[in-house]
Design a protein around this motif. Structure first.
Motif, PDB file in Angstrom:
ATOM      1  N   VAL A  29       0.825  -1.204   0.000  1.00 15.11           N
ATOM      2  CA  VAL A  29       0.000   0.000   0.000  1.00 15.11           C
ATOM      3  C   VAL A  29       0.861   1.257   0.000  1.00 15.11           C
ATOM      4  CG1 VAL A  29      -1.727   1.317   1.269  1.00 15.11           C
ATOM      5  CG2 VAL A  29      -1.968  -1.164   1.061  1.00 15.11           C
ATOM      6  N   LEU A  54      -4.647   7.181   3.537  1.00 14.27           N
ATOM      7  CA  LEU A  54      -3.569   6.287   3.953  1.00 14.27           C
ATOM      8  C   LEU A  54      -3.075   6.585   5.364  1.00 14.27           C
ATOM      9  CD1 LEU A  54      -1.371   6.209   0.689  1.00 14.27           C
ATOM     10  CD2 LEU A  54      -3.088   4.543   1.431  1.00 14.27           C
ATOM     11  N   LEU A 107      -3.567  -2.134  -6.987  1.00 13.99           N
ATOM     12  CA  LEU A 107      -3.854  -1.461  -5.705  1.00 13.99           C
ATOM     13  C   LEU A 107      -4.766  -0.264  -5.919  1.00 13.99           C
ATOM     14  CD1 LEU A 107      -2.591  -2.092  -2.775  1.00 13.99           C
ATOM     15  CD2 LEU A 107      -1.592  -3.332  -4.688  1.00 13.99           C
ATOM     16  N   HIS A 112      -8.580   0.221  -4.463  1.00 12.10           N
ATOM     17  CA  HIS A 112      -9.006   1.421  -3.756  1.00 12.10           C
ATOM     18  C   HIS A 112     -10.253   2.009  -4.404  1.00 12.10           C
ATOM     19  CE1 HIS A 112      -8.688   5.924  -3.217  1.00 12.10           C
ATOM     20  NE2 HIS A 112      -8.794   5.501  -1.976  1.00 12.10           N
ATOM     21  N   LEU A 154      -7.945  -0.764   2.224  1.00  8.86           N
ATOM     22  CA  LEU A 154      -6.520  -0.898   1.938  1.00  8.86           C
ATOM     23  C   LEU A 154      -5.742  -1.495   3.104  1.00  8.86           C
ATOM     24  CD1 LEU A 154      -5.882   2.470   0.067  1.00  8.86           C
ATOM     25  CD2 LEU A 154      -6.182   0.195  -0.935  1.00  8.86           C
TER      26      LEU A 154
END
Length: 319
Positions: free
Chosen positions: A89, A128, A191, A195, A201
């Motif tokens: 990630v 994130l 990835l 998302h 994630l």
């Protein structure tokens, strides 16, 4: 909870080695009047596959290993890029994703690499929960033109570093190094699509990717077509995720490029059909051809998608 790694600190020795080995790697190094370092990996010099491999590891924030390996799936071309990560990630979305739009006058480029995490003004970084602090900043730009001095100063200022602590790496799409580093995003596009379809994630634990390395195109458009086709029709990835088994299966079924309405033609044809408007293309197309997702809770794996040998052959051969 473990502290998150600094992609800036991890890549600093990789960047130093790239600059040190510039002659061997067929790169050109420029020091600007204000001290910034510009690495030309294919605009006015030849560059090469090994340069692209190293630049891909820099794009991954020092959290990935990149190898050029044999590929028996496409015997005429014979070589693939293999990507593994310690933290998919952060490596892929927190560093490698080309999310920084940079422009001044007629110059435009997308920026990727560890400097993005220092800047951290994309909405993605809030999701994130990640922002890097590092003494140096490195940004990879997909361009064959030198950035204007004003833009170089802007990037350094936005990253909070002196210009002599900034490195910009230029990787034209139609160059050998550019082709490698773009195809090296085979895991990153998975990835990004995970998302976009709202898979959590923080449940993605590990991952790897594999895609054929195309011959470089004669120009930007053919280069972009071939590098996209390598991923969309020849890319394979594996993800290892936490959570319920049925959700791992849903993720596998939702990820492959074959879920897109634009699937089935070389990317160059799709791009032309949309009058060369990249953002008019169906976003669901930008993902690997084959995806395997393993549910760590049960050890069961789910595979979806398919390789498209004829499209890869047509694209790579310029037919």
């Amino acid at each position: 909870m473990n502290a998150k790694p600094s992609v800036g600190a991890l890549t600093a020795p990789l960047v130093e080695a790239l600059v040190r080995d510039a002659t061997t790697l067929r790169l050109a190094i420029e020091k600007t009047a204000t001290g910034a370092t510009i690495v030309d990996a294919g605009a006015s010099v030849r560059g090469g596959l090994e340069a692209g491999r190293r630049i891909t590891e820099i794009c991954l924030g020092g959290l990935g290993q990149v190898s050029l390996v044999p590929d028996s799936r496409f015997p005429r071309w014979g070589m693939a890029i293999q990507v593994t990560t310690a933290d998919p990630v952060i490596a892929c979305l927190g560093s490698q994703y080309a999310g920084w739009n940079l422009s001044e006058g007629e110059f435009f480029a997308l920026g990727s690499g560890p400097a993005r995490a220092i800047w951290a003004k994309e909405e993605l970084f809030g999701e994130l929960g990640y922002k890097d602090e590092a003494e140096t900043a490195t940004l990879v730009l997909e361009t064959d033109k030198r950035p204007p001095d004003g833009l170089i100063s802007y990037i350094a200022k936005e990253c909070g570093v002196a210009e002599d602590k900034l490195t910009l790496i230029l990787t034209p799409t139609q160059s050998l190094a550019g082709a490698v580093q773009i195809v090296g995003r085979v895991l990153e596009v998975a990835l990004h699509k995970a998302h976009s379809i709202h898979f959590p994630l923080d449940r993605i634990v590990d991952g790897s990717g594999f895609a054929p390395v195309p011959p470089p195109g004669a120009d930007f458009l053919s280069g972009m077509g071939r590098t996209n086709d390598a991923v969309l029709y020849g890319g394979q990835i594996a993800l290892y995720v936490e959570g319920p088994e049925d959700e791992a299966e849903q993720l596998a079924n939702g990820l492959p490029s074959s879920t897109s309405r634009d699937y089935g033609r070389p990317f160059g044809e799709v791009f032309k059909a949309y009058n060369f408007d990249f953002y008019a293309c169906d976003a669901a197309l930008f993902s690997p051809a084959v995806v395997t997702v393993t549910a760590l809770s049960t050890g069961k794996s789910f595979t979806a998608g398919k390789l498209a040998h004829e499209i890869v052959e047509k694209s790579f051969s310029g037919a």
